[in-house]
Scaffold this motif. Structure first.
Motif, PDB file in Angstrom:
ATOM      1  N   PHE A 150      23.879 -14.496 -17.045  1.00 51.57           N
ATOM      2  CA  PHE A 150      23.371 -13.778 -18.209  1.00 51.57           C
ATOM      3  C   PHE A 150      24.540 -13.022 -18.840  1.00 51.57           C
ATOM      4  CE2 PHE A 150      21.260  -9.820 -19.811  1.00 51.57           C
ATOM      5  CZ  PHE A 150      20.590 -10.428 -20.869  1.00 51.57           C
ATOM      6  N   HIS A 151      24.705 -13.141 -20.151  1.00 46.82           N
ATOM      7  CA  HIS A 151      25.962 -12.761 -20.789  1.00 46.82           C
ATOM      8  C   HIS A 151      25.693 -12.483 -22.252  1.00 46.82           C
ATOM      9  CE1 HIS A 151      30.134 -13.609 -22.255  1.00 46.82           C
ATOM     10  NE2 HIS A 151      30.503 -13.295 -21.036  1.00 46.82           N
ATOM     11  N   ASN A 152      26.613 -11.809 -22.926  1.00 50.56           N
ATOM     12  CA  ASN A 152      26.391 -11.507 -24.340  1.00 50.56           C
ATOM     13  C   ASN A 152      26.519 -12.740 -25.233  1.00 50.56           C
ATOM     14  OD1 ASN A 152      29.219 -11.740 -24.110  1.00 50.56           O
ATOM     15  ND2 ASN A 152      29.589 -10.240 -25.735  1.00 50.56           N
ATOM     16  N   GLN A 153      26.885 -13.896 -24.668  1.00 51.84           N
ATOM     17  CA  GLN A 153      26.932 -15.115 -25.460  1.00 51.84           C
ATOM     18  C   GLN A 153      25.886 -16.144 -25.040  1.00 51.84           C
ATOM     19  OE1 GLN A 153      30.932 -16.669 -25.536  1.00 51.84           O
ATOM     20  NE2 GLN A 153      31.682 -15.010 -26.831  1.00 51.84           N
ATOM     21  N   ASN A 154      25.006 -15.762 -24.096  1.00 55.17           N
ATOM     22  CA  ASN A 154      23.940 -16.710 -23.738  1.00 55.17           C
ATOM     23  C   ASN A 154      22.643 -16.007 -23.350  1.00 55.17           C
ATOM     24  OD1 ASN A 154      24.543 -15.743 -21.162  1.00 55.17           O
ATOM     25  ND2 ASN A 154      24.312 -17.739 -20.186  1.00 55.17           N
ATOM     26  N   TYR A 155      22.362 -14.887 -23.989  1.00 49.53           N
ATOM     27  CA  TYR A 155      21.171 -14.112 -23.664  1.00 49.53           C
ATOM     28  C   TYR A 155      19.895 -14.662 -24.286  1.00 49.53           C
ATOM     29  CZ  TYR A 155      21.758 -12.256 -28.365  1.00 49.53           C
ATOM     30  OH  TYR A 155      21.878 -12.149 -29.725  1.00 49.53           O
ATOM     31  N   LEU A 156      20.010 -15.588 -25.252  1.00 47.97           N
ATOM     32  CA  LEU A 156      18.816 -16.020 -25.987  1.00 47.97           C
ATOM     33  C   LEU A 156      17.812 -16.738 -25.101  1.00 47.97           C
ATOM     34  CD1 LEU A 156      20.179 -17.199 -29.460  1.00 47.97           C
ATOM     35  CD2 LEU A 156      18.865 -15.159 -28.922  1.00 47.97           C
ATOM     36  N   ASN A 157      18.285 -17.468 -24.103  1.00 48.85           N
ATOM     37  CA  ASN A 157      17.344 -18.129 -23.192  1.00 48.85           C
ATOM     38  C   ASN A 157      16.434 -17.109 -22.523  1.00 48.85           C
ATOM     39  OD1 ASN A 157      18.120 -20.876 -23.490  1.00 48.85           O
ATOM     40  ND2 ASN A 157      19.939 -20.488 -22.257  1.00 48.85           N
ATOM     41  N   ARG A 158      17.004 -16.007 -22.057  1.00 49.72           N
ATOM     42  CA  ARG A 158      16.187 -14.982 -21.405  1.00 49.72           C
ATOM     43  C   ARG A 158      15.276 -14.290 -22.417  1.00 49.72           C
ATOM     44  NH1 ARG A 158      18.607 -10.392 -17.418  1.00 49.72           N
ATOM     45  NH2 ARG A 158      19.147 -12.304 -16.286  1.00 49.72           N
ATOM     46  N   LEU A 159      15.804 -13.991 -23.601  1.00 51.95           N
ATOM     47  CA  LEU A 159      14.994 -13.324 -24.618  1.00 51.95           C
ATOM     48  C   LEU A 159      13.728 -14.121 -24.911  1.00 51.95           C
ATOM     49  CD1 LEU A 159      14.673 -11.082 -26.783  1.00 51.95           C
ATOM     50  CD2 LEU A 159      15.977 -12.555 -28.339  1.00 51.95           C
ATOM     51  N   ILE A 160      13.865 -15.445 -25.030  1.00 51.65           N
ATOM     52  CA  ILE A 160      12.714 -16.282 -25.361  1.00 51.65           C
ATOM     53  C   ILE A 160      11.809 -16.471 -24.154  1.00 51.65           C
ATOM     54  CG2 ILE A 160      12.013 -18.560 -26.183  1.00 51.65           C
ATOM     55  CD1 ILE A 160      13.389 -16.586 -28.219  1.00 51.65           C
ATOM     56  N   SER A 161      12.382 -16.610 -22.966  1.00 55.08           N
ATOM     57  CA  SER A 161      11.543 -16.810 -21.775  1.00 55.08           C
ATOM     58  C   SER A 161      10.711 -15.576 -21.462  1.00 55.08           C
ATOM     59  CB  SER A 161      12.412 -17.177 -20.563  1.00 55.08           C
ATOM     60  OG  SER A 161      13.249 -16.082 -20.188  1.00 55.08           O
ATOM     61  N   GLU A 162      11.220 -14.386 -21.815  1.00 52.94           N
ATOM     62  CA  GLU A 162      10.488 -13.147 -21.551  1.00 52.94           C
ATOM     63  C   GLU A 162       9.526 -12.776 -22.677  1.00 52.94           C
ATOM     64  OE1 GLU A 162      13.864 -10.930 -18.741  1.00 52.94           O
ATOM     65  OE2 GLU A 162      13.629 -10.353 -20.841  1.00 52.94           O
ATOM     66  N   ASN A 163       9.644 -13.459 -23.802  1.00 52.05           N
ATOM     67  CA  ASN A 163       8.787 -13.163 -24.966  1.00 52.05           C
ATOM     68  C   ASN A 163       8.327 -14.498 -25.555  1.00 52.05           C
ATOM     69  OD1 ASN A 163       9.413 -10.036 -25.396  1.00 52.05           O
ATOM     70  ND2 ASN A 163      11.362 -11.054 -25.040  1.00 52.05           N
ATOM     71  N   LYS A 164       7.325 -15.077 -24.921  1.00 52.22           N
ATOM     72  CA  LYS A 164       6.932 -16.468 -25.191  1.00 52.22           C
ATOM     73  C   LYS A 164       6.533 -16.715 -26.640  1.00 52.22           C
ATOM     74  CE  LYS A 164       7.268 -17.912 -20.862  1.00 52.22           C
ATOM     75  NZ  LYS A 164       8.272 -18.918 -20.448  1.00 52.22           N
ATOM     76  N   ASP A 165       5.885 -15.759 -27.278  1.00 49.97           N
ATOM     77  CA  ASP A 165       5.333 -15.985 -28.612  1.00 49.97           C
ATOM     78  C   ASP A 165       6.216 -15.447 -29.730  1.00 49.97           C
ATOM     79  OD1 ASP A 165       3.024 -17.148 -27.518  1.00 49.97           O
ATOM     80  OD2 ASP A 165       2.128 -15.168 -27.202  1.00 49.97           O
ATOM     81  N   VAL A 166       7.439 -15.094 -29.431  1.00 43.73           N
ATOM     82  CA  VAL A 166       8.279 -14.437 -30.419  1.00 43.73           C
ATOM     83  C   VAL A 166       8.733 -15.404 -31.521  1.00 43.73           C
ATOM     84  CG1 VAL A 166      10.507 -14.849 -29.283  1.00 43.73           C
ATOM     85  CG2 VAL A 166      10.188 -12.780 -30.641  1.00 43.73           C
ATOM     86  N   ARG A 167       8.818 -14.870 -32.733  1.00 43.80           N
ATOM     87  CA  ARG A 167       9.476 -15.573 -33.827  1.00 43.80           C
ATOM     88  C   ARG A 167      10.915 -15.094 -33.865  1.00 43.80           C
ATOM     89  NH1 ARG A 167       9.033 -14.566 -40.408  1.00 43.80           N
ATOM     90  NH2 ARG A 167       9.849 -16.604 -41.041  1.00 43.80           N
TER      91      ARG A 167
END
Length: 371
Positions: A150-167
């Motif tokens: 987890f890193h400042n250049q690959n955090y999007l995977n975690r952001l989406i996995s933790e917020n399933k319905d996010v736009r």
């Protein structure tokens, strides 16, 4: 834990033209009077941007030297969120701190550190929304699969996995800075992206996209090097457009959290970038100061309704115009459910639709909701 445990208060400021109130007691009776909260963030250990942990003190010094916003605000500065013994503890401290502040229902501006902390902020910012939305103003799509941690250049995977319905909306990306896989991932998830060239040609295109977001995350490196010498990004947003995006963020009635990250004072010999970051935050504050007292209830008499037909949709499409702020919104069909998905739009979008053209951002959101 309490705010007193989580925050390191500001000890001194040479100037305070902006009228920021330094908070050190954290009593409910004091905090409830705030219009907006400021919070510094000190973490950079999970990144390649070592030195960003020292950004908050520099930005704060420059921000408080600026003059008052268009309308008076009660700005409460809680100091810096306490850095943990390890990175995970820093994330937990930040999440708990903004959780305690969110009780007061006022916008929170976090500044300093690196951008992967947006995942901690999202845990609080998005939790009460039926349609959570995050706007990222960034030159890159931070999803590099070759980086395992987890890193400042690959955090999007975690952001989406933790917020399933996010736009997810991405503004000012530069195609040559992100992989084809990253753009494919955006398309597969029906996330909308507004490229840098479109922003610099017409920054107003960004306004409806920003207005939909509860959380706006602004990477300072999205601003081009000539305006932002601490950055290594040759191209990027013009500084005045960066400030315009910041103002849109503050003015938005949905925005409850703004995060400015990735500024590194170590690379800022002439402190030009420090001043830019302070002015970006000032524009967020100025936007907040000019918010209108809207109900947000699209069924009441403060919204004018217009219905238009389009061959792409079986039903009439409803547009709402606020009589208070003169902003426009459109209702996007949500399958067979009784829910309403109402997203911001512009007068230009409305005129396009009247002429038979459906804006790409609506199509992408329609596809996301249909999944």
């Amino acid at each position: 834990m309490t705010l007193k445990d989580l925050c390191v208060p500001v000890t001194s400021l040479n100037t305070n033209n902006l009228g920021v109130q330094i908070v050190s007691t954290y009593e409910d009776s004091e905090l409830v009077a705030a219009d907006v909260f400021l919070l510094g963030y000190l973490e950079d250990r999970n990144s390649n941007n070592v030195g960003a942990s020292r950004a908050s003190a520099q930005i704060r010094k420059s921000l408080c030297a600026l003059h008052e916003t268009s309308k008076s605000l009660k700005i409460f500065d809680l100091g810096d969120c306490r850095q943990g013994e390890n990175v995970s503890e820093s994330y937990k401290n930040l999440e708990k701190c903004v959780e305690l502040l969110s009780i007061y229902g006022k916008p929170i501006i976090v500044f300093g550190g690196t951008q992967e902390a947006v995942c901690s902020l999202a845990q609080v910012s998005l939790q009460r929304s039926a349609y959570p939305s995050v706007c990222l103003i960034d030159a890159r799509i931070d999803r590099e699969e070759e980086l395992e941690d987890f890193h400042n250049q690959n955090y999007l995977n975690r952001l989406i996995s933790e917020n399933k319905d996010v736009r997810l909306v991405h503004i000012a990306n530069q195609e040559y800075l992100s992989s084809r896989d990253s753009f494919g991932w955006m398309n597969d998830n029906s996330f909308y992206s507004l490229r840098l060239g479109e922003c610099n040609s017409n920054i107003e295109l960004s306004e409806p996209l920003i207005r939909d977001a509860q959380l706006v995350s602004f990477d300072a490196n999205s601003v081009r090097f000539s305006d932002n010498p601490s950055s290594s990004n040759v191209n990027g947003l013009y500084s005045e457009y960066a400030c315009q995006c910041a103002w849109y963020s503050g003015y938005s009635p949905r925005m409850n959290m703004f995060f400015l990250s990735e500024y590194n004072p170590k690379n800022d010999d002439d402190v030009i970038s420090m001043q830019l970051c302070a002015q970006i935050l000032w524009h967020v504050l100025d936007g907040i100061s000019q918010r209108k007292n809207e109900t947000g209830d699209f069924s009441d008499e403060t919204y004018l309704k217009r219905y238009l037909k389009h061959p792409m949709f079986p039903q009439n499409i409803c547009f709402y115009e606020s009589m208070v702020s003169q902003t426009m919104w459109v209702e996007i069909p949500v399958g067979t459910t009784n829910k309403k998905r109402i997203v911001p739009c512009s007068l230009h979008d409305y005129e396009q639709f009247k002429n038979g053209t459906v804006p790409d951002s609506w199509i992408v959101e329609y596809q996301r909701l249909a999944k």
